[in-house]
Design an enzyme around this catalytic site. Sequence first.
Site, PDB file in Angstrom:
ATOM      1  NE  ARG A  36      -4.147  -1.789   1.961  1.00 17.21           N
ATOM      2  CZ  ARG A  36      -4.424  -2.333   3.145  1.00 17.21           C
ATOM      3  NH1 ARG A  36      -4.035  -1.769   4.262  1.00 17.21           N
ATOM      4  NH2 ARG A  36      -5.140  -3.429   3.217  1.00 17.21           N
ATOM      5  NE  ARG A  40      -7.637   5.019   2.401  1.00 14.79           N
ATOM      6  CZ  ARG A  40      -8.516   4.423   3.216  1.00 14.79           C
ATOM      7  NH1 ARG A  40      -9.670   5.013   3.486  1.00 14.79           N
ATOM      8  NH2 ARG A  40      -8.250   3.261   3.758  1.00 14.79           N
ATOM      9  NE  ARG A  49      -9.178   6.424  -4.616  1.00 12.47           N
ATOM     10  CZ  ARG A  49     -10.484   6.618  -4.668  1.00 12.47           C
ATOM     11  NH1 ARG A  49     -11.018   7.251  -5.694  1.00 12.47           N
ATOM     12  NH2 ARG A  49     -11.261   6.191  -3.699  1.00 12.47           N
ATOM     13  CG  ASP A  85      -9.314  -3.476  -4.676  1.00 17.23           C
ATOM     14  OD1 ASP A  85     -10.085  -4.453  -4.607  1.00 17.23           O
ATOM     15  OD2 ASP A  85      -8.976  -2.812  -3.689  1.00 17.23           O
ATOM     16  CE1 TYR A 163     -12.882  -8.039   1.318  1.00 17.97           C
ATOM     17  CE2 TYR A 163     -11.003  -9.205   0.389  1.00 17.97           C
ATOM     18  CZ  TYR A 163     -11.510  -8.224   1.208  1.00 17.97           C
ATOM     19  OH  TYR A 163     -10.662  -7.413   1.909  1.00 17.97           O
TER      20      TYR A 163
END
Length: 366
Positions: A36, A40, A49, A85, A163
């Site tokens: 990552r 963010r 973004r 992703d 998921y």
Amino acid sequence: CSFVHSPKSFPKLKNDTFLRAARGEETEHTPVWCMRQAGRYLPEFRETRAAQDFFATCRSPKLCCELTLQPLRRFPLDAAIIFSDILVVPQALGMEVVMVPGKGPTFTEPLKEVEDLLKLRQKVDVTAELGYVFQAITLTRHRLEGRVPLIGFSGAPWTLMSYMIEGGGSTTMAKAKSWLYRHPEASHRLLRLLADVITDYLVGQVAAGAQALQLFESHAGHLGPEQFEVFALPYIRDIAQAVKSKLKEEALPLVPMIIFAKDAHYALCDLARAGYEVVGLDWTIRPQEARAQTGKDVTLQGNLDPCALYAPKEKIGELVRKMLEGFGTQRYIANLGHGLYPDMNPEHVGAFVEAVHAHSRHINKH
């Protein structure tokens, strides 16, 4: 214009330290990158973004390229990882996933019954469904100008299956695990379908310019050793083998592959023999123990506790030195034991990267 994005004319690689370490060759310093690292915690990431839906960003090669390059403008990292992703694979199978603010990725219609498997695409043309990832890789590989290698990735079958059934994140994965106990045959059918798509997807990433591949089995820790051995490990093995034989068939480079199975210490011995050049580790295992279990023939990657980056910078340096002493500086790629968190200070990420380089050089000299 087509020439600019063709994979045939990539710039020459200037820093191959990460690839050498992955292949078990000697390096002057220990290479380092962060899971990552495009994320963010960087204000410029949040800015890029801001206006976009998350998956719309994933589908824009230009934005993926920009987000992938951002951390490299700040830190002397030894590898880039394409911004994407893991849930683009269930999307390619025909499932709808939306990013819900404050909640995370959410499947509008998760798999509930075995019959729901019939709704999934049984044959996936990865270029048609995931070509935007390939375009992002090719574009980024050019824009990197050979500074560092570019890593491609995918989620592993069990993690994606969990998921698809849970419909999002879960602390127990009870719905997905109940399938393993109640519907073992259907579970294997789904895992096989996922493994086949993942194989084509990873091969496509190499064709597009990826120079290494990481398989994320992020939900390994929800399984015990028995279930892991039946429902996760065989597919992890199959993917390594199938990717390598397809790369050979298609005369593509045999790139190093990394398996990262979070919280799966019980399987480290097996993972070290699963056909991957590198085994990624989370922060809950001691370096010496990991070495003992995996042996001499694989490179290890990891495993500083991400929360260590909340410590003062000097403390980060000490923790890095200790980690390097534990793993040794060779056949080793420094990383965190999981991804960076959104509230982390970029300067502390820089301190981590610089400490790895400085301490490993020092250890190598002496």
